[in-house]
Design a protein around this motif. Structure first.
Motif, PDB file in Angstrom:
ATOM      1  N   ILE A   1       0.842  -1.203   0.000  1.00  0.00           N
ATOM      2  CA  ILE A   1       0.000   0.000   0.000  1.00  0.00           C
ATOM      3  C   ILE A   1       0.874   1.249   0.000  1.00  0.00           C
ATOM      4  O   ILE A   1       1.662   1.475   0.923  1.00  0.00           O
ATOM      5  CB  ILE A   1      -0.929   0.025   1.230  1.00  0.00           C
ATOM      6  CG1 ILE A   1      -1.833  -1.215   1.240  1.00  0.00           C
ATOM      7  CG2 ILE A   1      -1.785   1.295   1.218  1.00  0.00           C
ATOM      8  CD1 ILE A   1      -2.708  -1.320   2.477  1.00  0.00           C
ATOM      9  N   LYS A   2       0.756   2.037  -1.026  1.00  0.00           N
ATOM     10  CA  LYS A   2       1.451   3.326  -1.118  1.00  0.00           C
ATOM     11  C   LYS A   2       0.464   4.490  -1.023  1.00  0.00           C
ATOM     12  O   LYS A   2       0.785   5.544  -0.488  1.00  0.00           O
ATOM     13  CB  LYS A   2       2.229   3.427  -2.439  1.00  0.00           C
ATOM     14  CG  LYS A   2       3.229   2.294  -2.661  1.00  0.00           C
ATOM     15  CD  LYS A   2       4.266   2.231  -1.553  1.00  0.00           C
ATOM     16  CE  LYS A   2       5.243   1.073  -1.806  1.00  0.00           C
ATOM     17  NZ  LYS A   2       6.212   0.933  -0.670  1.00  0.00           N
ATOM     18  N   LYS A   3      -0.743   4.264  -1.540  1.00  0.00           N
ATOM     19  CA  LYS A   3      -1.794   5.278  -1.514  1.00  0.00           C
ATOM     20  C   LYS A   3      -3.071   4.627  -0.991  1.00  0.00           C
ATOM     21  O   LYS A   3      -3.522   3.617  -1.533  1.00  0.00           O
ATOM     22  CB  LYS A   3      -2.046   5.858  -2.910  1.00  0.00           C
ATOM     23  CG  LYS A   3      -0.835   6.570  -3.512  1.00  0.00           C
ATOM     24  CD  LYS A   3      -1.151   7.083  -4.897  1.00  0.00           C
ATOM     25  CE  LYS A   3       0.045   7.804  -5.508  1.00  0.00           C
ATOM     26  NZ  LYS A   3      -0.249   8.316  -6.874  1.00  0.00           N
ATOM     27  N   ALA A   4      -3.632   5.228   0.049  1.00  0.00           N
ATOM     28  CA  ALA A   4      -4.851   4.672   0.645  1.00  0.00           C
ATOM     29  C   ALA A   4      -5.936   5.733   0.723  1.00  0.00           C
ATOM     30  O   ALA A   4      -5.663   6.896   1.042  1.00  0.00           O
ATOM     31  CB  ALA A   4      -4.561   4.113   2.041  1.00  0.00           C
ATOM     32  N   GLY A   5      -7.151   5.336   0.460  1.00  0.00           N
ATOM     33  CA  GLY A   5      -8.287   6.224   0.649  1.00  0.00           C
ATOM     34  C   GLY A   5      -8.962   5.916   1.972  1.00  0.00           C
ATOM     35  O   GLY A   5      -8.929   4.774   2.442  1.00  0.00           O
ATOM     36  N   ILE A   6      -9.538   6.944   2.590  1.00  0.00           N
ATOM     37  CA  ILE A   6     -10.300   6.740   3.822  1.00  0.00           C
ATOM     38  C   ILE A   6     -11.688   7.338   3.649  1.00  0.00           C
ATOM     39  O   ILE A   6     -11.864   8.343   2.962  1.00  0.00           O
ATOM     40  CB  ILE A   6      -9.602   7.351   5.060  1.00  0.00           C
ATOM     41  CG1 ILE A   6      -9.394   8.854   4.893  1.00  0.00           C
ATOM     42  CG2 ILE A   6      -8.286   6.643   5.359  1.00  0.00           C
ATOM     43  CD1 ILE A   6      -8.879   9.544   6.157  1.00  0.00           C
ATOM     44  N   VAL A   7     -12.657   6.703   4.290  1.00  0.00           N
ATOM     45  CA  VAL A   7     -14.033   7.198   4.312  1.00  0.00           C
ATOM     46  C   VAL A   7     -14.439   7.312   5.767  1.00  0.00           C
ATOM     47  O   VAL A   7     -14.277   6.357   6.543  1.00  0.00           O
ATOM     48  CB  VAL A   7     -14.985   6.254   3.567  1.00  0.00           C
ATOM     49  CG1 VAL A   7     -16.423   6.782   3.639  1.00  0.00           C
ATOM     50  CG2 VAL A   7     -14.557   6.097   2.111  1.00  0.00           C
ATOM     51  N   GLY A   8     -14.954   8.474   6.161  1.00  0.00           N
ATOM     52  CA  GLY A   8     -15.258   8.693   7.561  1.00  0.00           C
ATOM     53  C   GLY A   8     -13.998   8.924   8.367  1.00  0.00           C
ATOM     54  O   GLY A   8     -12.998   9.443   7.847  1.00  0.00           O
ATOM     55  N   VAL A   9     -14.016   8.510   9.623  1.00  0.00           N
ATOM     56  CA  VAL A   9     -12.868   8.691  10.516  1.00  0.00           C
ATOM     57  C   VAL A   9     -12.449   7.325  11.050  1.00  0.00           C
ATOM     58  O   VAL A   9     -12.958   6.877  12.081  1.00  0.00           O
ATOM     59  CB  VAL A   9     -13.207   9.636  11.688  1.00  0.00           C
ATOM     60  CG1 VAL A   9     -11.977   9.888  12.545  1.00  0.00           C
ATOM     61  CG2 VAL A   9     -13.773  10.958  11.176  1.00  0.00           C
ATOM     62  N   PRO A  10     -11.547   6.636  10.369  1.00  0.00           N
ATOM     63  CA  PRO A  10     -11.061   5.357  10.888  1.00  0.00           C
ATOM     64  C   PRO A  10     -10.400   5.525  12.257  1.00  0.00           C
ATOM     65  O   PRO A  10      -9.996   6.626  12.627  1.00  0.00           O
ATOM     66  CB  PRO A  10     -10.043   4.915   9.830  1.00  0.00           C
ATOM     67  CG  PRO A  10     -10.475   5.611   8.572  1.00  0.00           C
ATOM     68  CD  PRO A  10     -10.997   6.944   9.042  1.00  0.00           C
ATOM     69  N   PRO A  11     -10.286   4.435  13.040  1.00  0.00           N
ATOM     70  CA  PRO A  11      -9.680   4.530  14.377  1.00  0.00           C
ATOM     71  C   PRO A  11      -8.271   5.109  14.338  1.00  0.00           C
ATOM     72  O   PRO A  11      -7.555   4.986  13.331  1.00  0.00           O
ATOM     73  CB  PRO A  11      -9.659   3.073  14.855  1.00  0.00           C
ATOM     74  CG  PRO A  11     -10.715   2.385  14.048  1.00  0.00           C
ATOM     75  CD  PRO A  11     -10.723   3.080  12.712  1.00  0.00           C
ATOM     76  N   ARG A  12      -7.881   5.721  15.442  1.00  0.00           N
ATOM     77  CA  ARG A  12      -6.532   6.314  15.528  1.00  0.00           C
ATOM     78  C   ARG A  12      -5.456   5.261  15.290  1.00  0.00           C
ATOM     79  O   ARG A  12      -4.410   5.565  14.711  1.00  0.00           O
ATOM     80  CB  ARG A  12      -6.330   6.963  16.898  1.00  0.00           C
ATOM     81  CG  ARG A  12      -7.098   8.262  17.086  1.00  0.00           C
ATOM     82  CD  ARG A  12      -6.860   8.836  18.470  1.00  0.00           C
ATOM     83  NE  ARG A  12      -5.468   9.154  18.681  1.00  0.00           N
ATOM     84  CZ  ARG A  12      -4.880   9.251  19.879  1.00  0.00           C
ATOM     85  NH1 ARG A  12      -5.589   9.001  20.969  1.00  0.00           N
ATOM     86  NH2 ARG A  12      -3.622   9.574  19.976  1.00  0.00           N
ATOM     87  N   ALA A  13      -5.690   4.032  15.723  1.00  0.00           N
ATOM     88  CA  ALA A  13      -4.695   2.970  15.521  1.00  0.00           C
ATOM     89  C   ALA A  13      -4.473   2.712  14.034  1.00  0.00           C
ATOM     90  O   ALA A  13      -3.340   2.483  13.592  1.00  0.00           O
ATOM     91  CB  ALA A  13      -5.156   1.692  16.220  1.00  0.00           C
ATOM     92  N   VAL A  14      -5.547   2.775  13.246  1.00  0.00           N
ATOM     93  CA  VAL A  14      -5.435   2.568  11.802  1.00  0.00           C
ATOM     94  C   VAL A  14      -4.708   3.739  11.158  1.00  0.00           C
ATOM     95  O   VAL A  14      -3.791   3.556  10.341  1.00  0.00           O
ATOM     96  CB  VAL A  14      -6.827   2.379  11.173  1.00  0.00           C
ATOM     97  CG1 VAL A  14      -6.735   2.384   9.648  1.00  0.00           C
ATOM     98  CG2 VAL A  14      -7.459   1.082  11.664  1.00  0.00           C
TER      99      VAL A  14
END
Length: 256
Positions: free
Chosen positions: A12-25
């Motif tokens: 993984i070099k580029k990741a998309g996020i939706v919402g607010v994933p946990p701080r650990a993630v």
């Protein structure tokens, strides 16, 4: 949520996020120096109708934007928060993307409870800059080391970050941020007690994106606020909506 051992971090070099994933993630993404793209924001020039084959038009513009971005951006993985701070619509969207994309779509549930504070929400920065900083902060696991100084509030913006940020230019810099956006800054999107905190001493615009379940809460809180305005906007803010906000704030003396 997929276990840490199941996530192909090295690929993984580029990741998309939706919402607010946990701080650990988010912390793991930061530690692996992965470029993070907030798919909730309009990242590409594309009509929201592009999402219509996958989501109904009665879904909120934020999730439709996320789908448009997911289909178009060159990503290696997507991390979606479907915890109690998000919605069932996000969970269903995740399932649809899993079937449509060849990259990993990783479901997460943010139940973080540690409040990190809300210095940006109570600062004297222009509201547009406040929300920009808060939404940008989702890509890092900690709050900025230096916080802007607080100012007394003359108005409040309660709700979620709008898809169309132009609405935020209508508010004075002395506007405090409440609602889910405040929870977002605190890194606790599922903190419903914090989401309910309001300031009854200042005029408040209660905002939710059209077709979002939070419209019910926004309308309810506005109805019981001494000086509240309920507003829901779809993909773009209309001239009449802007005029309504401007008139509300001016009549309330919030612009002085």
């Amino acid at each position: 949520m997929a276990g840490a051992g199941e996530i192909p971090w090295s690929r993984i070099k580029k990741a998309g996020i939706v919402g607010v994933p946990p701080r650990a993630v988010i912390g793991a993404l930061n530690a692996h120096e992965i470029d993070i793209y907030d798919l909730d924001e309009p990242l590409i020039r594309a009509d929201l109708e592009t999402a219509t084959p996958f989501l109904p038009t009665v879904y909120c513009a934020i999730l439709r934007t996320a789908v448009v971005n997911a289909l178009s951006c060159p990503l290696d993985a997507i991390f979606i928060d479907v915890g109690p701070g998000k919605c069932d619509a996000a969970r269903y969207t995740a399932q649809i993307l899993m079937q449509q994309l060849t990259i990993p779509v990783i479901i997460t549930e943010n139940t973080d409870r540690e409040r990190l504070g809300n210095p940006i929400s109570e600062s004297g920065l222009p509201l547009l800059e406040k929300i920009q900083r808060i939404t940008a902060g989702v890509r890092v696991a900690a709050l900025p080391a230096e916080a802007p100084p607080p100012v007394p509030a003359t108005a409040s913006f309660w709700g979620v970050p709008p898809r169309d940020f132009s609405i935020l230019e209508l508010f004075p810099a002395t506007t405090h941020v409440h609602g889910w956006t405040r929870c977002m800054e605190n890194k606790t999107p599922a903190d419903h007690a914090l989401e309910l905190v309001i300031n009854t001493a200042v005029p408040t615009v209660f905002f939710a994106q059209s077709f979002c379940a939070k419209t019910a809460l926004a309308r309810h809180l506005a109805k019981h606020h001494p000086h509240g305005l309920y507003l829901d906007v779809d993909a773009h803010t209309t001239g009449s909506a802007k005029a309504k906000i401007q008139a509300f704030l001016e009549l309330a003396g919030a612009m002085a």
